[in-house]
Design a protein around this motif. Structure first.
Motif, PDB file in Angstrom:
ATOM      1  N   ASN A 116       0.860  -1.182   0.000  1.00 54.64           N
ATOM      2  CA  ASN A 116       0.000   0.000   0.000  1.00 54.64           C
ATOM      3  C   ASN A 116       0.898   1.234   0.000  1.00 54.64           C
ATOM      4  N   ILE A 117       0.444   2.283  -0.659  1.00 52.69           N
ATOM      5  CA  ILE A 117       1.240   3.510  -0.751  1.00 52.69           C
ATOM      6  C   ILE A 117       0.386   4.717  -0.377  1.00 52.69           C
ATOM      7  N   PRO A 118       1.015   5.753   0.175  1.00 57.12           N
ATOM      8  CA  PRO A 118       0.259   6.950   0.555  1.00 57.12           C
ATOM      9  C   PRO A 118      -0.050   7.850  -0.644  1.00 57.12           C
ATOM     10  N   GLN A 119       0.771   7.769  -1.690  1.00 51.14           N
ATOM     11  CA  GLN A 119       0.564   8.607  -2.879  1.00 51.14           C
ATOM     12  C   GLN A 119       1.218   7.938  -4.080  1.00 51.14           C
ATOM     13  N   ARG A 120       0.839   8.393  -5.252  1.00 54.13           N
ATOM     14  CA  ARG A 120       1.401   7.844  -6.486  1.00 54.13           C
ATOM     15  C   ARG A 120       2.791   8.426  -6.742  1.00 54.13           C
ATOM     16  N   ILE A 121       3.652   7.597  -7.293  1.00 55.19           N
ATOM     17  CA  ILE A 121       4.979   8.046  -7.701  1.00 55.19           C
ATOM     18  C   ILE A 121       4.947   8.507  -9.152  1.00 55.19           C
ATOM     19  N   PHE A 122       4.208   7.787  -9.998  1.00 54.24           N
ATOM     20  CA  PHE A 122       4.210   8.028 -11.438  1.00 54.24           C
ATOM     21  C   PHE A 122       3.004   8.828 -11.905  1.00 54.24           C
ATOM     22  N   GLU A 123       2.387   9.567 -11.019  1.00 53.83           N
ATOM     23  CA  GLU A 123       1.172  10.315 -11.361  1.00 53.83           C
ATOM     24  C   GLU A 123       1.387  11.232 -12.564  1.00 53.83           C
ATOM     25  N   ASP A 124       2.508  11.907 -12.617  1.00 57.42           N
ATOM     26  CA  ASP A 124       2.780  12.834 -13.714  1.00 57.42           C
ATOM     27  C   ASP A 124       3.331  12.141 -14.954  1.00 57.42           C
ATOM     28  N   TYR A 125       3.655  10.869 -14.835  1.00 59.78           N
ATOM     29  CA  TYR A 125       4.259  10.140 -15.952  1.00 59.78           C
ATOM     30  C   TYR A 125       3.194   9.575 -16.887  1.00 59.78           C
ATOM     31  N   ASN A 126       1.941   9.496 -16.438  1.00 60.32           N
ATOM     32  CA  ASN A 126       0.818   9.056 -17.247  1.00 60.32           C
ATOM     33  C   ASN A 126       1.080   7.715 -17.935  1.00 60.32           C
TER      34      ASN A 126
ATOM     35  N   ALA B  18      12.821  13.234  -5.545  1.00 58.70           N
ATOM     36  CA  ALA B  18      11.552  13.403  -4.841  1.00 58.70           C
ATOM     37  C   ALA B  18      11.684  12.984  -3.380  1.00 58.70           C
ATOM     38  N   ASP B  19      12.768  12.297  -3.069  1.00 55.58           N
ATOM     39  CA  ASP B  19      13.061  11.871  -1.699  1.00 55.58           C
ATOM     40  C   ASP B  19      11.904  11.085  -1.096  1.00 55.58           C
ATOM     41  N   ASN B  20      11.391  10.177  -1.889  1.00 56.62           N
ATOM     42  CA  ASN B  20      10.327   9.291  -1.454  1.00 56.62           C
ATOM     43  C   ASN B  20      10.936   7.900  -1.324  1.00 56.62           C
ATOM     44  N   THR B  21      10.794   7.274  -0.184  1.00 59.97           N
ATOM     45  CA  THR B  21      11.432   5.981   0.065  1.00 59.97           C
ATOM     46  C   THR B  21      11.027   4.950  -0.979  1.00 59.97           C
ATOM     47  N   LEU B  22       9.739   4.857  -1.272  1.00 64.42           N
ATOM     48  CA  LEU B  22       9.291   3.881  -2.264  1.00 64.42           C
ATOM     49  C   LEU B  22       9.826   4.236  -3.643  1.00 64.42           C
ATOM     50  N   ALA B  23       9.828   5.512  -3.994  1.00 65.04           N
ATOM     51  CA  ALA B  23      10.371   5.923  -5.295  1.00 65.04           C
ATOM     52  C   ALA B  23      11.825   5.506  -5.410  1.00 65.04           C
ATOM     53  N   ASN B  24      12.577   5.686  -4.339  1.00 65.32           N
ATOM     54  CA  ASN B  24      13.984   5.295  -4.369  1.00 65.32           C
ATOM     55  C   ASN B  24      14.149   3.792  -4.527  1.00 65.32           C
ATOM     56  N   LYS B  25      13.265   2.999  -3.908  1.00 65.67           N
ATOM     57  CA  LYS B  25      13.314   1.548  -4.087  1.00 65.67           C
ATOM     58  C   LYS B  25      13.041   1.179  -5.541  1.00 65.67           C
ATOM     59  N   VAL B  26      12.045   1.819  -6.135  1.00 63.74           N
ATOM     60  CA  VAL B  26      11.718   1.540  -7.534  1.00 63.74           C
ATOM     61  C   VAL B  26      12.881   1.943  -8.444  1.00 63.74           C
ATOM     62  N   VAL B  27      13.459   3.109  -8.194  1.00 60.96           N
ATOM     63  CA  VAL B  27      14.598   3.570  -8.986  1.00 60.96           C
ATOM     64  C   VAL B  27      15.733   2.561  -8.898  1.00 60.96           C
ATOM     65  N   ASN B  28      16.076   2.144  -7.693  1.00 62.66           N
ATOM     66  CA  ASN B  28      17.157   1.170  -7.531  1.00 62.66           C
ATOM     67  C   ASN B  28      16.837  -0.141  -8.231  1.00 62.66           C
ATOM     68  N   MET B  29      15.580  -0.572  -8.152  1.00 63.90           N
ATOM     69  CA  MET B  29      15.201  -1.812  -8.793  1.00 63.90           C
ATOM     70  C   MET B  29      15.306  -1.699 -10.315  1.00 63.90           C
ATOM     71  N   VAL B  30      14.852  -0.588 -10.882  1.00 61.31           N
ATOM     72  CA  VAL B  30      14.945  -0.391 -12.328  1.00 61.31           C
ATOM     73  C   VAL B  30      16.414  -0.366 -12.752  1.00 61.31           C
ATOM     74  N   GLU B  31      17.239   0.329 -11.998  1.00 63.40           N
ATOM     75  CA  GLU B  31      18.665   0.381 -12.331  1.00 63.40           C
ATOM     76  C   GLU B  31      19.297  -1.000 -12.266  1.00 63.40           C
ATOM     77  N   ASN B  32      18.948  -1.789 -11.248  1.00 61.78           N
ATOM     78  CA  ASN B  32      19.468  -3.159 -11.150  1.00 61.78           C
ATOM     79  C   ASN B  32      18.968  -4.034 -12.279  1.00 61.78           C
ATOM     80  N   PHE B  33      17.702  -3.863 -12.641  1.00 58.95           N
ATOM     81  CA  PHE B  33      17.114  -4.615 -13.749  1.00 58.95           C
ATOM     82  C   PHE B  33      17.899  -4.363 -15.029  1.00 58.95           C
TER      83      PHE B  33
END
Length: 139
Positions: free
Chosen positions: A81-91, A116-131
């Motif tokens: 569950n998340i408090p807000q969207r990370i990709f809201e502006d990315y459509n 954006a200094d959002n913990t979940l965003a940083n996890k997603v960023v790290n995961m994409v970079e690792n991918f």
């Protein structure tokens, strides 16, 4: 309540640019209809997708994806569950990483997310970079 699921999967075949564009168009249309945002990345016969939206819609969308015969080895990396969207502006963006220019554009977006200094965003960023790093090593 908002939820995000991030998964990786293998494509069952080498996807042509035309097939990928059709897949993206359908995904964007379906996700818009269900108010799902996120990003879909295709690189070296692999998908990484982030889905965000209300819990029922995200779970139903992921279930459809996991049953789709174009995917195999579907692995859910994030399911929270998340408090807000990370990709809201990315459509619901779509990226096919074919060359260093496209990779740099993706990294620019990921860097924007990281700031954006959002913990979940940083996890997603790290995961994409690792991918992407893992796929580069396997080529």
């Amino acid at each position: 309540m908002l939820k995000t699921i991030c998964y990786i999967s293998d494509s069952c075949q080498e996807e042509s640019l035309h097939a990928l564009k059709n897949l993206y168009s359908k995904a964007k249309k379906n996700n818009s209809k269900h108010n799902i945002t996120g990003v879909l990345i295709y690189y070296n016969k692999n998908f990484l997708q982030v889905l965000e939206g209300d819990k029922i819609s995200v779970d139903a969308t992921f279930k459809r994806i996991s049953l789709d015969t174009r995917h195999r080895n579907v692995f859910k990396v994030i399911n929270i569950n998340i408090p807000q969207r990370i990709f809201e502006d990315y459509n619901f963006g779509f990226t096919i990483v074919n060359n260093s220019k496209e990779l740099n554009e993706l990294y620019e977006y990921l860097e924007w997310l990281r700031k954006a200094d959002n913990t979940l965003a940083n996890k997603v960023v790290n995961m994409v970079e690792n991918f992407i790093a893992q796929k580069k090593e396997s080529v």
